[in-house]
Design a protein around this motif. Structure first.
Motif, PDB file in Angstrom:
ATOM      1  N   GLU A 155       0.829  -1.198   0.000  1.00 53.33           N
ATOM      2  CA  GLU A 155       0.000   0.000   0.000  1.00 53.33           C
ATOM      3  C   GLU A 155       0.868   1.255   0.000  1.00 53.33           C
ATOM      4  O   GLU A 155       0.532   2.258  -0.635  1.00 53.33           O
ATOM      5  N   MET A 156       1.980   1.182   0.708  1.00 54.03           N
ATOM      6  CA  MET A 156       2.891   2.324   0.749  1.00 54.03           C
ATOM      7  C   MET A 156       3.444   2.615  -0.644  1.00 54.03           C
ATOM      8  O   MET A 156       3.469   3.766  -1.094  1.00 54.03           O
ATOM      9  N   ARG A 157       3.886   1.591  -1.328  1.00 46.52           N
ATOM     10  CA  ARG A 157       4.447   1.781  -2.666  1.00 46.52           C
ATOM     11  C   ARG A 157       3.414   2.424  -3.603  1.00 46.52           C
ATOM     12  O   ARG A 157       3.718   3.366  -4.341  1.00 46.52           O
ATOM     13  N   GLU A 191       7.927  -0.448   5.987  1.00 43.46           N
ATOM     14  CA  GLU A 191       7.117   0.586   5.337  1.00 43.46           C
ATOM     15  C   GLU A 191       7.946   1.843   5.064  1.00 43.46           C
ATOM     16  O   GLU A 191       7.854   2.441   3.982  1.00 43.46           O
ATOM     17  N   LEU A 192       8.752   2.239   6.043  1.00 40.74           N
ATOM     18  CA  LEU A 192       9.583   3.434   5.871  1.00 40.74           C
ATOM     19  C   LEU A 192      10.613   3.234   4.764  1.00 40.74           C
ATOM     20  O   LEU A 192      10.829   4.127   3.931  1.00 40.74           O
ATOM     21  N   LYS A 193      11.246   2.076   4.762  1.00 36.24           N
ATOM     22  CA  LYS A 193      12.246   1.773   3.742  1.00 36.24           C
ATOM     23  C   LYS A 193      11.617   1.795   2.352  1.00 36.24           C
ATOM     24  O   LYS A 193      12.174   2.355   1.399  1.00 36.24           O
ATOM     25  N   THR A 194      10.442   1.217   2.226  1.00 37.87           N
ATOM     26  CA  THR A 194       9.742   1.187   0.941  1.00 37.87           C
ATOM     27  C   THR A 194       9.421   2.596   0.462  1.00 37.87           C
ATOM     28  O   THR A 194       9.595   2.931  -0.718  1.00 37.87           O
ATOM     29  N   ALA A 195       8.947   3.453   1.381  1.00 38.31           N
ATOM     30  CA  ALA A 195       8.575   4.823   1.018  1.00 38.31           C
ATOM     31  C   ALA A 195       9.769   5.594   0.463  1.00 38.31           C
ATOM     32  O   ALA A 195       9.677   6.241  -0.586  1.00 38.31           O
ATOM     33  N   VAL A 196      10.891   5.525   1.159  1.00 36.61           N
ATOM     34  CA  VAL A 196      12.072   6.278   0.738  1.00 36.61           C
ATOM     35  C   VAL A 196      12.630   5.726  -0.573  1.00 36.61           C
ATOM     36  O   VAL A 196      13.023   6.490  -1.464  1.00 36.61           O
ATOM     37  N   GLU A 197      12.649   4.413  -0.711  1.00 39.44           N
ATOM     38  CA  GLU A 197      13.148   3.812  -1.954  1.00 39.44           C
ATOM     39  C   GLU A 197      12.273   4.185  -3.138  1.00 39.44           C
ATOM     40  O   GLU A 197      12.776   4.549  -4.208  1.00 39.44           O
ATOM     41  N   GLU A 198      10.963   4.111  -2.962  1.00 36.74           N
ATOM     42  CA  GLU A 198      10.048   4.406  -4.062  1.00 36.74           C
ATOM     43  C   GLU A 198      10.125   5.879  -4.455  1.00 36.74           C
ATOM     44  O   GLU A 198      10.170   6.221  -5.638  1.00 36.74           O
ATOM     45  N   ALA A 199      10.150   6.764  -3.458  1.00 33.45           N
ATOM     46  CA  ALA A 199      10.261   8.188  -3.751  1.00 33.45           C
ATOM     47  C   ALA A 199      11.605   8.501  -4.402  1.00 33.45           C
ATOM     48  O   ALA A 199      11.684   9.299  -5.337  1.00 33.45           O
ATOM     49  N   GLY A 200      12.654   7.843  -3.923  1.00 32.94           N
ATOM     50  CA  GLY A 200      13.986   8.077  -4.452  1.00 32.94           C
ATOM     51  C   GLY A 200      14.125   7.698  -5.913  1.00 32.94           C
ATOM     52  O   GLY A 200      14.906   8.310  -6.657  1.00 32.94           O
ATOM     53  N   GLN A 201      13.371   6.685  -6.345  1.00 38.25           N
ATOM     54  CA  GLN A 201      13.418   6.290  -7.751  1.00 38.25           C
ATOM     55  C   GLN A 201      12.906   7.394  -8.670  1.00 38.25           C
ATOM     56  O   GLN A 201      13.232   7.420  -9.857  1.00 38.25           O
ATOM     57  N   ARG A 202      12.085   8.291  -8.100  1.00 39.61           N
ATOM     58  CA  ARG A 202      11.570   9.427  -8.884  1.00 39.61           C
ATOM     59  C   ARG A 202      12.265  10.736  -8.514  1.00 39.61           C
ATOM     60  O   ARG A 202      11.790  11.813  -8.878  1.00 39.61           O
ATOM     61  N   ASP A 203      13.343  10.629  -7.723  1.00 39.27           N
ATOM     62  CA  ASP A 203      14.079  11.823  -7.277  1.00 39.27           C
ATOM     63  C   ASP A 203      13.197  12.777  -6.469  1.00 39.27           C
ATOM     64  O   ASP A 203      13.330  14.004  -6.558  1.00 39.27           O
ATOM     65  N   VAL A 204      12.298  12.208  -5.680  1.00 38.06           N
ATOM     66  CA  VAL A 204      11.407  13.000  -4.831  1.00 38.06           C
ATOM     67  C   VAL A 204      11.849  12.838  -3.372  1.00 38.06           C
ATOM     68  O   VAL A 204      11.919  11.723  -2.866  1.00 38.06           O
ATOM     69  N   PRO A 205      12.163  13.931  -2.690  1.00 40.16           N
ATOM     70  CA  PRO A 205      12.603  13.841  -1.299  1.00 40.16           C
ATOM     71  C   PRO A 205      11.434  13.568  -0.347  1.00 40.16           C
ATOM     72  O   PRO A 205      10.271  13.794  -0.688  1.00 40.16           O
ATOM     73  N   ALA A 209       0.812   4.207  -2.724  1.00 41.07           N
ATOM     74  CA  ALA A 209       0.510   5.566  -2.266  1.00 41.07           C
ATOM     75  C   ALA A 209       1.562   6.559  -2.750  1.00 41.07           C
ATOM     76  O   ALA A 209       1.230   7.668  -3.188  1.00 41.07           O
ATOM     77  N   ILE A 210       2.831   6.177  -2.671  1.00 35.99           N
ATOM     78  CA  ILE A 210       3.898   7.063  -3.131  1.00 35.99           C
ATOM     79  C   ILE A 210       3.740   7.340  -4.621  1.00 35.99           C
ATOM     80  O   ILE A 210       3.852   8.485  -5.086  1.00 35.99           O
ATOM     81  N   ARG A 211       3.457   6.299  -5.391  1.00 37.21           N
ATOM     82  CA  ARG A 211       3.276   6.478  -6.835  1.00 37.21           C
ATOM     83  C   ARG A 211       2.078   7.366  -7.125  1.00 37.21           C
ATOM     84  O   ARG A 211       2.112   8.211  -8.033  1.00 37.21           O
ATOM     85  N   GLN A 212       1.027   7.197  -6.358  1.00 36.50           N
ATOM     86  CA  GLN A 212      -0.184   8.012  -6.545  1.00 36.50           C
ATOM     87  C   GLN A 212       0.103   9.476  -6.224  1.00 36.50           C
ATOM     88  O   GLN A 212      -0.325  10.383  -6.969  1.00 36.50           O
ATOM     89  N   GLU A 213       0.806   9.723  -5.153  1.00 34.13           N
ATOM     90  CA  GLU A 213       1.127  11.103  -4.772  1.00 34.13           C
ATOM     91  C   GLU A 213       1.961  11.791  -5.850  1.00 34.13           C
ATOM     92  O   GLU A 213       1.701  12.942  -6.219  1.00 34.13           O
ATOM     93  N   ILE A 214       2.960  11.105  -6.354  1.00 38.76           N
ATOM     94  CA  ILE A 214       3.824  11.696  -7.381  1.00 38.76           C
ATOM     95  C   ILE A 214       3.048  11.901  -8.681  1.00 38.76           C
ATOM     96  O   ILE A 214       3.178  12.940  -9.342  1.00 38.76           O
ATOM     97  N   LYS A 215       2.232  10.930  -9.044  1.00 36.29           N
ATOM     98  CA  LYS A 215       1.405  11.062 -10.246  1.00 36.29           C
ATOM     99  C   LYS A 215       0.551  12.323 -10.190  1.00 36.29           C
ATOM    100  O   LYS A 215       0.363  13.007 -11.207  1.00 36.29           O
ATOM    101  N   ASN A 216       0.056  12.644  -9.005  1.00 34.10           N
ATOM    102  CA  ASN A 216      -0.869  13.765  -8.861  1.00 34.10           C
ATOM    103  C   ASN A 216      -0.188  15.075  -8.468  1.00 34.10           C
ATOM    104  O   ASN A 216      -0.864  16.012  -8.045  1.00 34.10           O
ATOM    105  N   GLY A 217       1.137  15.129  -8.614  1.00 32.89           N
ATOM    106  CA  GLY A 217       1.799  16.418  -8.496  1.00 32.89           C
ATOM    107  C   GLY A 217       2.699  16.645  -7.306  1.00 32.89           C
ATOM    108  O   GLY A 217       3.258  17.732  -7.159  1.00 32.89           O
TER     109      GLY A 217
END
Length: 423
Positions: free
Chosen positions: A187-189, A227-241, A191-199
């Motif tokens: 769910e975390m992965r 969950e924390l590790k997944t969030a940072v890794e997923e965001a990092g793949q899109r260069d999002v802090p 959610a991160i993708r959804q947040e980035i998709k929407n701006g």
């Protein structure tokens, strides 16, 4: 042939002069260092600063703005805001209007903040079922409305029953919380993708419970390591802090070690966690003004009473440890956690920084240069230098003598456009 060349040169020179604005500054704080320059001139062409120097820069034909009786400095940057939150029942207020209405309300709010001198804000997630604050950002960027530069996260991501959930309504009812609720790494992965998709150009995680919510404890850690590790890794793949809300010491430690770029609040900071901030080069945005605001007024509900109580119980110890963090070199950024109070009151955060040990100049740099670096926008904003956006404010009195003067900004320019004039 020679005459034609001279004519073209003169036309070019006149055109340059007509398009150039000169700001005459009584005192100039560039924020790139601690130097203060008297009788300085800033030349602006379009939305950028093209030259900074002495009165010798003035030429006939320039549009002159006389701020010789003022102190001039970069536009303020608030690194922790929530422009859609309002009122004491903020956890459900987002359900009282459509996302479109929330955007209109929020637009009025950020325009008031810009008038108060906040030329850039970072939104730490906001109270909407959709992404109203990004519609505000997009409309401002398209030139439809005036407003500050906006960066930030769509929602504050929380666990079921966490600070971003609604924990005081019957379980028979189905409501959409103001936070984005996720449980487990899958769910975390998503959610991160959804947040980035929407701006979202930032991700916001509520690692611990919160003070300004009902039914959760700020001393509890909510997300698992996975969950924390997944969030940072997923965001990092899109260069999002990732910014991580963390009050409890254990939550601060986990957030830093798993890769947060900034820790929001950090209430129960101690010497050990200061070491980690330095080791991992992590920013801290302590958000002191929101507590001061609710200390000065009736919170109006049980949830916000937690914030008021925290001011009474933890403030003295917290200010002491923040002073130590500053002395040791932790990168501290100005963030008011504005949840509906006036933009000029949000500048109280500079005063709070002075109270725990910063000089006024250090506090100003924290809310300009340091925050620009936090946002990874220091090539464009945060200091008054050639090539950067002409985001400039001015105060009648010198804030180096009285830091509360930043609550009385008299002149505001964003990207070369005058937002608030002294006349």
């Amino acid at each position: 042939m020679r005459l034609s060349f001279v004519f073209i040169f003169l036309c070019f020179t006149i055109a340059w002069a007509q398009e150039t604005t000169a700001l005459i500054c009584g005192n100039l704080i560039t924020a790139k260092d601690t130097h203060v320059q008297a009788d300085a001139v800033i030349l602006i062409k379009g939305d950028r600063i093209v030259e900074v120097g002495t009165m010798d820069l003035l030429k006939a034909g320039y549009t002159v703005i006389d701020l010789s009786e003022y102190t001039v400095l970069p536009g303020m940057i608030d690194a922790h805001t929530h422009p859609l939150i309002y009122g004491s029942e903020y956890q459900t207020n987002h359900l009282k209007g459509s996302s479109a209405f929330n955007a209109l309300r929020g637009l009025k709010t950020v325009q008031e903040w810009l008038e108060a001198g906040w030329t850039t804000i970072r939104i730490a997630g906001d109270a909407d079922t959709k992404y109203a604050h990004f519609e505000i950002r997009n409309a401002i960027n398209a030139g439809l409305f005036k407003g500050p530069r906006i960066f930030g996260a769509g929602h504050y991501i929380s666990v079921t029953g966490g600070g971003g959930d609604i924990n005081y309504i019957s379980n028979e009812q189905s409501v959409i919380p103001d936070g984005l609720i996720v449980d487990g790494k899958d769910e975390m992965r998503k959610a991160i993708r959804q947040e980035i998709k929407n701006g979202s150009d930032w991700i916001k995680l509520l690692v611990t419970g919160a003070f300004m919510s009902t039914g959760d404890n700020p001393r509890n850690v909510h997300f698992s390591d996975e969950e924390l590790k997944t969030a940072v890794e997923e965001a990092g793949q899109r260069d999002v802090p990732v910014m991580m809300h963390a009050h409890a010491k254990e939550g601060i430690v986990k957030a830093i070690k798993f890769g947060a770029r900034s820790i929001e609040h950090g209430t129960f900071l101690d010497a050990e966690t200061i070491d980690l901030f330095l080791e991992y080069d992590t920013y801290l945005v302590p958000t002191l003004t929101v507590g001061t605001y609710f200390r000065l007024k009736d919170p109006g509900n049980v949830a916000l009473t937690k914030t008021q109580r925290s001011q009474k119980e933890f403030r003295e110890a917290r200010m002491k440890v923040l002073g130590e963090a500053h002395k040791r070199g932790v990168k501290l950024g100005i963030g008011s956690d504005n949840v509906g109070f006036p933009g000029n009151f949000a500048a109280n955060e500079f005063h709070e920084f002075v109270k725990f040990g910063m000089t006024p100049m250090e506090a100003i740099i924290a809310g300009t240069k340091v925050n620009a670096e936090l946002l990874k926008m220091d090539d464009s904003i945060g200091t008054i230098e050639v090539g950067k956006y002409a985001d400039i404010i001015a105060t009648k009195k010198n804030p180096l003598e009285d830091i509360t003067e930043l609550q009385r900004v008299q002149f505001v320019m964003k990207g070369g456009e005058i937002i608030k004039s002294t006349e």
